[in-house]
Design an enzyme around this catalytic site. Structure first.
Site, PDB file in Angstrom:
ATOM      1  CE  LYS A 280      49.688  42.184  50.745  1.00 48.97           C
ATOM      2  NZ  LYS A 280      51.011  42.124  50.076  1.00 48.97           N
ATOM      3  CD  GLU A 364      61.819  47.693  39.948  1.00 47.98           C
ATOM      4  OE1 GLU A 364      60.791  47.077  40.292  1.00 47.98           O
ATOM      5  OE2 GLU A 364      62.022  48.894  40.245  1.00 47.98           O
ATOM      6  NE  ARG A 392      60.082  50.656  38.730  1.00 51.11           N
ATOM      7  CZ  ARG A 392      59.165  51.410  39.329  1.00 51.11           C
ATOM      8  NH1 ARG A 392      58.003  51.622  38.740  1.00 51.11           N
ATOM      9  NH2 ARG A 392      59.385  51.936  40.507  1.00 51.11           N
TER      10      ARG A 392
END
Length: 655
Positions: A280, A364, A392
């Site tokens: 990344k 979540e 969610r």
């Protein structure tokens, strides 16, 4: 020398390039990403990490016939550059410009839009099943970061792959990061696979294949597993038991090897998973050194990576700093995040109370259930999740927290418009999806100091309670050293007079708009009361009824959709009271709001003082009957009593 990138108008142009030219294209694309995003902001780190991977995909496959699904899809900037949007790339995340995510209406090459993690595999499987049943031949490729494998939806999809399709390619993009460092057993599993000293490639056949197509250099990336006896089976078990043939890991920055691997895998008549290793932020040292910061950020210096410091603390920072103080005072206070310590500010909490900090990964539903379990055992969990991501976890909120009346605190960051990110990240629905749940209290602070007071109130409240606050900096109100509890369901009167014709009920930071509306009305000779409502649930019925009986028009202001929101709650309460006072509701319309700058979007959709005043003039009476004047005069005496107990100015106001 002309850039190769400037000759790329479609994926067909990519296919004509040599390996050396593809590598040059990758370097030019990194330069383009760094320079453009330094002006617009955006997800720099994730896109720098997938440059070669995306180029290789377009070399081996042919969109839009073939379909690419990127999990979350914040890493599709390279895909956009290769699919005819190079000329508009400088507009990314700007008003009217390219979206920062996949968007089906933007290009036929964007087959599926997304902004939340864990969706790619399920959607790809559905598309593959549809292809199989309609006799199609197109390839379906799902690209998911390793963080997506901490998300339960991904495993629900994996559990069904072998049963619903015979052909699907999953690319596991392993960079050990989502926004923060990935956590949990799955993240540790992937890490052990590629770092343990005794690991060889999963199967000898795969090892030989990688050596054949990529040579010794590609083979050096293979690392050995913990125990020689396990090394042949262990890394592949989790995938192969679910019906996907595992290949890898291979270097995600080696274009030649990636292209050859994709050409091989697309001929396989079975679901396969390719594990690629990427970095990344690759190619930009500041992004490599500060991966959290460069996951997604505003404009920066393209040479140093430095950003302009904020003039004051964000709401997220005030939340975290206040929670540190609460945890200092109460050993039962704990903090939970779902892979968002940086975004929610909890990375400021973690160093002070590492034993009270829990990062559960992109999960979540689990976060809320985990909080419920902590609450059952006497702890006070503060569950910090973006408003848009808390959607969610709706069922656990209802079934596990509110039904059992457990003292879980939902700290909903990004409540309201999240302008540059667009509809996948706007927190415009939480009042609507939480307001109807019994036992739940819902608070919205006007400023930083009130946020601190609400967090203290939540700590003392013995039941489910939520506080929503916006992205970014607050109005700059100082936070007092010791927060104070706010009476549940009690609004705050900010201004009033004996002859108010309008009552403005603002929610949260919309108080600033309310003040502007009141000033404009005052210049026209119309007095207006201004109320900081503070609670979406329960409403201050006494305050509402008082003004409904004594003014001509009520205005509600909210950074939320109008359907089912705060204004709707006011209308419902007035109906129950049998009152017909006209109500002007100001909020976002019944549609998904695009990305853009906050002030421009508010102007476009009527969330401005001028637009509100214009609506009011249509309802305000030019003259009032004498009987009504008498009634208002009597109400004026009540106003005097109310004003005698009026709180100080908003910057220092207490309940």
């Amino acid at each position: 020398m002309a850039r190769i990138l400037d000759t790329i108008d479609s994926p067909d142009d990519v296919k004509r390039l040599s390996v050396a030219e593809l590598e040059q294209l990758a370097a030019e694309m990194r330069e383009e990403l760094i320079n453009v995003l330094s002006q617009t902001g955006g997800h720099l780190g994730p896109n720098l990490g997938v440059v070669e991977l995306t180029i290789a995909l377009h070399c081996a496959f042919s969109t839009p016939k073939d379909h690419f699904l990127f999990d979350v899809s914040h890493q599709v900037y390279v895909h956009k550059l290769l699919t005819g949007r190079r000329g508009r790339f400088h507009t990314i995340r700007t008003p009217g410009g390219l979206s920062g995510f996949m968007l089906r209406s933007e290009s036929p090459h964007d087959c599926y839009g997304a902004g939340h993690a864990g969706t790619a595999l399920s959607a790809a499987l559905g598309m593959a099943a549809a292809r199989d049943r309609s006799g199609g031949s197109e390839h379906i490729v799902a690209v998911a970061g390793d963080a997506a494998f901490t998300c339960g939806i991904t495993y629900e999809a994996l559990n069904n792959v072998a049963h619903h399709t015979k052909r699907l390619l999953v690319v596991l993009n392993d960079n050990e990061w989502s926004i923060d460092k990935n956590v949990g057993a799955i993240a540790s599993y992937f890490n052990r696979m590629v770092t343990s000293p005794s690991y060889d490639h999963l199967h000898e056949g795969t090892r030989r294949f990688v050596e054949r197509v990529g040579g010794k250099a590609a083979l050096r990336l293979a690392r050995k597993a913990e125990e020689a006896a396990k090394s042949i089976l262990w890394p592949s078990v989790i995938f192969e038991e679910l019906g996907l043939k595992y290949y890898g890991p291979i270097d995600g920055h080696d274009i030649s090897t990636l292209v050859k691997m994709f050409e091989y895998l697309k001929k396989q008549d079975r679901p396969v998973l390719l594990h690629v290793l990427t970095q990344k932020g690759r190619g930009f040292e500041p992004a490599m050194q500060k991966q959290k910061k460069f996951h997604g950020l505003g404009p920066y210096d393209p040479t140093t990576g430095e950003t302009k410091p904020l003039s004051r603390r964000t709401f997220s920072e005030v939340f975290a700093d206040t929670l540190v103080k609460l945890a200092d005072a109460d050993p039962k206070v704990v903090a939970i995040t779902a892979a968002m310590p940086n975004g929610t500010g909890l990375d400021r909490f973690r160093p002070h109370h590492p034993d009270k900090y829990f990062d559960v990964g992109i999960a979540e539903e689990h976060a809320v259930l985990f909080a419920a379990g902590l609450a059952v055992k006497g702890f006070k969990p503060f569950c910090a999740i973006y408003s848009t991501f808390l959607q969610r976890a709706f069922d656990p909120i209802v079934h596990d927290v509110c039904l059992q009346n457990l003292p879980v605190v939902f700290c909903m960051d990004r409540g309201g418009l999240s302008p540059d990110d667009g509809p996948t990240h706007h927190g415009l629905f939480d009042i609507g999806y939480l307001r109807g749940i019994p036992n739940l209290v819902h608070m919205v602070p006007m400023d930083e100091d009130e946020l601190a007071d609400m967090l203290f109130t939540a700590m003392e409240w013995n039941g489910p309670i939520a506080v929503r606050y916006p992205r970014g900096i607050g109005p700059g109100v100082p936070v007092k050293d010791v927060p104070k509890a706010i009476p549940i369901g009690k609004a705050q009167l900010l201004q009033s007079s004996e002859n108010d014709r309008v009552a403005i009920f603002s929610l949260g930071t919309m108080a600033t708009l309310g003040e502007e509306v009141a000033r404009k009305l005052g210049r026209e000779g119309v007095a207006a009361a201004l109320i900081n409502s503070r609670f979406a649930k329960p409403l201050d019925v006494g305050m509402l009824e008082f003004y409904a009986r004594s003014v001509e028009v009520i205005v509600t202001l909210e950074d939320h959709v109008l359907q089912g929101g705060f204004g709707s709650a006011v209308l419902e309460e007035l109906n129950d009271l049998g009152l017909r006072t006209p109500v002007v509701r100001v909020g976002w319309p019944d549609q998904f709001i695009e990305h853009g700058k906050l002030e421009e979007l508010r102007s476009r959709y009527g969330l401005t003082a001028d637009a509100v005043v214009e609506k009011l003039w249509q309802l305000l009476k030019a003259a009032r009957p004498a009987a009504e004047d008498a009634a208002l005069s009597a109400a004026g005496e009540d106003r005097k009593r109310l004003l005698s107990a009026r709180v100080p100015a908003p910057s220092t106001a207490e309940a």
